[in-house]
Design an enzyme around this catalytic site. Structure first.
Site, PDB file in Angstrom:
ATOM      1  N   CYS A 201      29.950   3.431   2.068  1.00 38.92           N
ATOM      2  CA  CYS A 201      29.490   3.812   3.449  1.00 38.92           C
ATOM      3  C   CYS A 201      30.675   3.523   4.539  1.00 38.92           C
ATOM      4  O   CYS A 201      30.414   3.632   5.649  1.00 38.92           O
ATOM      5  CB  CYS A 201      28.363   3.059   3.701  1.00 38.92           C
ATOM      6  SG  CYS A 201      28.460   1.204   3.892  1.00 38.92           S
TER       7      CYS A 201
ATOM      8  N   ARG B 205      17.743   7.453  -3.029  1.00 37.16           N
ATOM      9  CA  ARG B 205      16.700   6.465  -3.829  1.00 37.16           C
ATOM     10  C   ARG B 205      15.875   7.359  -4.409  1.00 37.16           C
ATOM     11  O   ARG B 205      15.504   6.889  -5.642  1.00 37.16           O
ATOM     12  CB  ARG B 205      16.129   5.701  -2.556  1.00 37.16           C
ATOM     13  CG  ARG B 205      16.797   4.450  -1.968  1.00 37.16           C
ATOM     14  CD  ARG B 205      15.842   3.608  -1.209  1.00 37.16           C
ATOM     15  NE  ARG B 205      15.784   3.830   0.063  1.00 37.16           N
ATOM     16  CZ  ARG B 205      16.093   3.246   1.051  1.00 37.16           C
ATOM     17  NH1 ARG B 205      16.913   2.240   0.775  1.00 37.16           N
ATOM     18  NH2 ARG B 205      15.999   3.606   2.259  1.00 37.16           N
TER      19      ARG B 205
END
Ligand code: SAH
Length: 400
Positions: free
Chosen positions: A344, A219
């Site tokens: 993921c 992020r």
């Protein structure tokens, strides 16, 4: 006596290399004084065919028969052992600067095998620990785990919440109910801090333990690329990437998630950090559909889907899914755009993910450079003997 799992001849090899799983096919027979001692989740000892000690761990019915807790015969799994393991895990996070950091008060304290505790995840949200057991053995040990957390953290911890009902094997039929193991909270939404930004976390009702801590560093990288860009954050959940994009000076951010609740949460988190006037919109929609017709509006796109491949068996379909998703984003992103794309799925290797994104680029017919290759942060460590622990993969691409 602790039940004894005797392996078939020659099946100890991976364990001698400290891989922490015993597969059911490696088991020859189980010796116990009473049948009841070998209940699922029991502590067992693993021995070679010749009877030599190899390990102690939790027994489970399924393809992984034992998850190893120790390879050291002198170590008994008692209160002091749990305290030691959790103490070491905390020490690692302290080394990472995550403990008592003025900017970040949420982090992963225990990451399963990566912290020598297969089947256990513990996330810290300020003064609350959220425990998630993935194995019956860990679930049976939850009160020992809670006691160890209290001993290690002292008064820095105010509550311990058990959120295992969705992560335990269904077949075990434990009927686990989520709830506080110690302490309590009269609120459902809590504000936590990550790099000084604020996020609402609801561990009782949110996805996973309430927040995706594993994208913390990625992020921050989005923030570095966001200035002046028009950003599309798909699979946004809490809007983590959106908040960082706005912090980095994005011109405009759109958050998309199929869950209405997630979209609302993303909006709330933007408001919490930037007030009502931030250039942010949010849409509840299927991201793959949404990406069909975005035109060349966006010059920074984030693709962070849930695990498409939960098992190796469904890998083929999953890779088609990743390819379609990435091809749509790559085909339409504005020239000079930046794509952050993730997988993921533990079943998808770094190489396979990269090859799939390569195919997507070829389908889109764009010139693409890899700028960064991303992975999970250090509070999600990987036991070097258990490479399966590496699950998060990301690529940052520059699209000409
Ligand atoms: N990027 C987020 C985490 C994403 S988790 C973060 O930084 O915190 C994956 C999200 O994808 C979930 O919120 C889930 O609701 C959403 N999702 C699942 N399938 C979807 C789909 N087909 N389209 C859009 N969102 C989807």
């Amino acid at each position: 006596m602790i039940p004894q799992i005797h392996l078939r001849r020659g099946k100890e090899e991976s364990l001698l290399r400290r891989h922490p799983w015993v597969f059911s096919g490696a088991v020859d027979y189980i010796a116990a004084e009473e049948e009841s001692e070998i209940a699922e989740g029991a502590l067992v000892e693993v021995r070679t065919h010749a009877g030599d000690f190899i390990a102690r761990g939790h027994y489970q019915i399924g393809s992984i028969a034992v998850r190893v807790l120790t390879f050291d015969e002198a170590e008994t799994i008692d209160a002091a052992w749990w305290e030691h393991r959790i103490g070491v895990a905390l020490h690692v996070r302290r080394t990472l600067g995550l403990v008592e950091s003025p900017e970040t008060d949420c982090y992963r304290l225990v990451h399963g095998e990566g912290d020598g505790l297969p089947g256990l995840v513990i996330d810290i949200y300020d003064r609350t620990a959220v425990v998630q057991c993935h194995s019956v053995g860990m679930y049976r040990a939850r009160l020992d785990i809670a006691a160890a957390l209290r001993a290690v953290f002292g008064d820095r911890l105010a509550a311990i919440y058990d959120k295992s009902s969705q992560t335990l094997p269904h077949k075990a039929g434990l009927n686990a109910v989520d709830g506080y193991l110690w302490g309590a909270s009269d609120r459902k939404a809590h504000v936590v801090h990550e790099h000084g930004r604020q996020f609402l976390v609801n561990w009782e009702e949110g996805q996973k333990t309430g927040f995706f801590l594993d994208q913390r560093e990625n992020r921050e990288l989005v923030m570095r690329y966001a200035a002046g860009r028009t950003v599309l954050n798909t699979f946004c959940y809490t809007g983590g990437f959106s908040v960082y994009a706005l912090a980095g000076g994005a011109r405009e951010v759109c958050s998309v998630d199929s869950s209405e609740r997630a979209v609302h949460l993303a909006d709330e988190n933007v408001r919490l950090n930037f007030g009502d006037d931030a250039p942010h919109t949010a849409a509840a929609a299927d991201a793959v559909e949404y990406l069909k017709n975005i035109g060349d509006r966006y010059d920074l796109i984030i693709l962070d889907p849930p695990a498409f491949a939960k098992h190796h068996k469904v890998l083929g379909n999953a890779m088609q899914g990743y390819k379609r998703l990435n091809a749509r984003a790559l085909a339409q992103i504005k020239s000079g755009g930046i794509l952050f794309t993730f997988s993921c799925s533990q079943a998808v290797s770094k190489e396979l993910f990269r090859t799939t994104v390569f195919s997507a680029a070829a389908i889109a017919g764009r010139k693409v450079r890899i700028l960064h290759q991303l992975t999970q942060p250090a509070d999600h460590p990987i036991d070097i003997y258990h490479p399966e622990g590496e699950y998060l993969k990301g690529l940052v691409l520059y699209v000409e």
